[in-house]
Design a protein around this motif. Sequence first.
Motif, mmCIF file in Angstrom:
data_model
loop_
_atom_site.group_PDB
_atom_site.id
_atom_site.type_symbol
_atom_site.label_atom_id
_atom_site.label_comp_id
_atom_site.label_asym_id
_atom_site.label_seq_id
_atom_site.Cartn_x
_atom_site.Cartn_y
_atom_site.Cartn_z
ATOM 1 N N ARG A 356 11.092 14.378 -37.219
ATOM 2 C CA ARG A 356 12.475 14.854 -38.010
ATOM 3 C C ARG A 356 13.302 13.609 -38.327
ATOM 4 O O ARG A 356 13.418 12.439 -37.853
ATOM 5 C CB ARG A 356 13.113 15.356 -36.706
ATOM 6 N N ASP A 358 16.314 14.186 -38.404
ATOM 7 C CA ASP A 358 17.553 13.868 -37.513
ATOM 8 C C ASP A 358 17.326 14.791 -36.184
ATOM 9 O O ASP A 358 16.460 15.814 -36.543
ATOM 10 C CB ASP A 358 18.806 14.297 -37.977
ATOM 11 N N ALA A 360 18.710 17.409 -35.183
ATOM 12 C CA ALA A 360 18.929 18.651 -35.363
ATOM 13 C C ALA A 360 18.046 19.505 -36.172
ATOM 14 O O ALA A 360 17.997 20.942 -35.782
ATOM 15 C CB ALA A 360 20.181 18.767 -36.195
ATOM 16 N N GLN A 361 16.759 18.814 -36.534
ATOM 17 C CA GLN A 361 15.599 19.570 -37.259
ATOM 18 C C GLN A 361 14.924 20.232 -36.175
ATOM 19 O O GLN A 361 14.586 19.652 -35.123
ATOM 20 C CB GLN A 361 14.885 18.562 -38.126
#
Length: 542
Positions: A356, A358, A360-361
């Motif tokens: 990912r 970040d 939040a992915q």
Amino acid sequence: MASDAAQTYDYVIVGAGSAGCVLANRLSADPAVHVLLLEAGGPDNYFWIHIPVGYLYTINNPRTDWCYRTEPEAGLNGRALNYARGRVLGGCSSINAMIYMRGQREDYDGWAAAGNPGWDWGSVLAYYTGMEDYADGADAFHGAGGEVRVEAPRVHWDILDAWREAAAEVGLPRVDDFNRGENFGCGYFRMTQRRGMRWSASTAFLKPVRARPNLRVVTGASVTRLLLDKDEDGRPRAAGVEARVGGAGVQRFAARREVLLAAGAIGSPQILQLSGIGPEDLLREHAIAPQAILPGVGGNLQDHLQIRSVYRVQGVRTLNELVNSLWGRLGMGLQYVFTRRGPLTMPPSQLGAFARSDPAQATPNLEWHVQPLSLDKFGDPLHDFPAITPSVANLCPTSRGHVRIRSADPAAYPEIRLNYLSTEEDRRVAVAGLRFTRLIMAAQALARFAPEEWKPGPDVQTDDELVQAAGDLGTTIFHPVGTCRMGQDAGAVVDARLRVHGVAGLRVIDASIMPTITSGNTNAPSMMIAEKGAAIIREDWA
């Protein structure tokens, strides 16, 4: 319309690539139907098609490649790219990287959630396993005895093992199989090979059934347009195709049941547009009478842009030294001849990783293709120093491009515009990918090889500088999809049964129907789409 019975078939398939070969195999299995498969390219009897490293000689070769070129891209700092697409039996599977990659569970569940029932992960998995001959044997996620041979790499590189250890140091666990619906981690790719030879869709699906009396394969046949008439409700109906066939000039081929476009994400929308199916303003611009107004034809073009960092290394073997040495080249050749192993069996990339960009992915949105070699760009000589190339790609790009005809002349190549890095999100992910690459390269597992960043270079540090570097170093992995998108909204081109909206007797069955690109290499999904598409056709005509 041709009245000659020899020119009339139940199904006319346009394109003998990864999807078309599957369709020809599955539909001709019914001896009661007659199937025609048309391919613009020639037979796949070129020596370099079957040697895995032969992609070096088949890409950018008009014998096997359409040799398209993209428009200059603002996101690539004004550069245009060579855009390879297979033009030979087997299509892209005859010239590609041979990486067998399905993508992630969420890719398909997203298709289904967008209004395409039957395309969720649980539904498509059976089509994947049914066509596989997985070298490690069958289990809940893999099949054995199918047409598509899938094997592990047949060459070893210490630098790749060390890169895998480095990835583990920074939180990417070792993974043995990227094809179980969750790809997070680092591991070696599986490939469409059999004992060191490329296993293309033509080899797998077409060659075993070429002798069927109800299957005809015509090479050198460039389809110029669809032949349309009206059904009983007055709507357009695909009645066949017109094609230029070698030196025989223009011929017409009638379809009693359906025409199946499997010409890929570039060819399928081009043929539709040339036939009057597409955006009204584009058709009228080129004096083509609109037959069905479908604004989405040629839109929604997506691709994976890979950003190729290069690191010089010391004290370890890479392909650069072997290729740049006469004895090294001789040794590789002998190893391949006598053992079917070694560097001549290798795809461009053997090792991969998913992460990912970040937290939040929702899913891993970065993929690395790690190569024990380096060069300025594809087709250039390898560098004269030992190096590796950890290329990182955004798996879920938000940039969208298009394919549009330039004229009503079927021989004119269409405009291919990717719009790479045209969104803030894509630029942000590119920066994150380059920084993540540096994190892996700085891990202790690689320290003994003294990696030195050569491109983009240690002086490139700010986000703006890294975006500029992404534009300089970014290049395609040749994964165009989405230009005949599946769905029910106004921008969709086909429905969940792959029927073209508003046109009877016509389906598109190839990578162009993907609503969103899969999280990885796209050849295996293209074959799955055709496997499922053939099953849908059989159901509809039962």
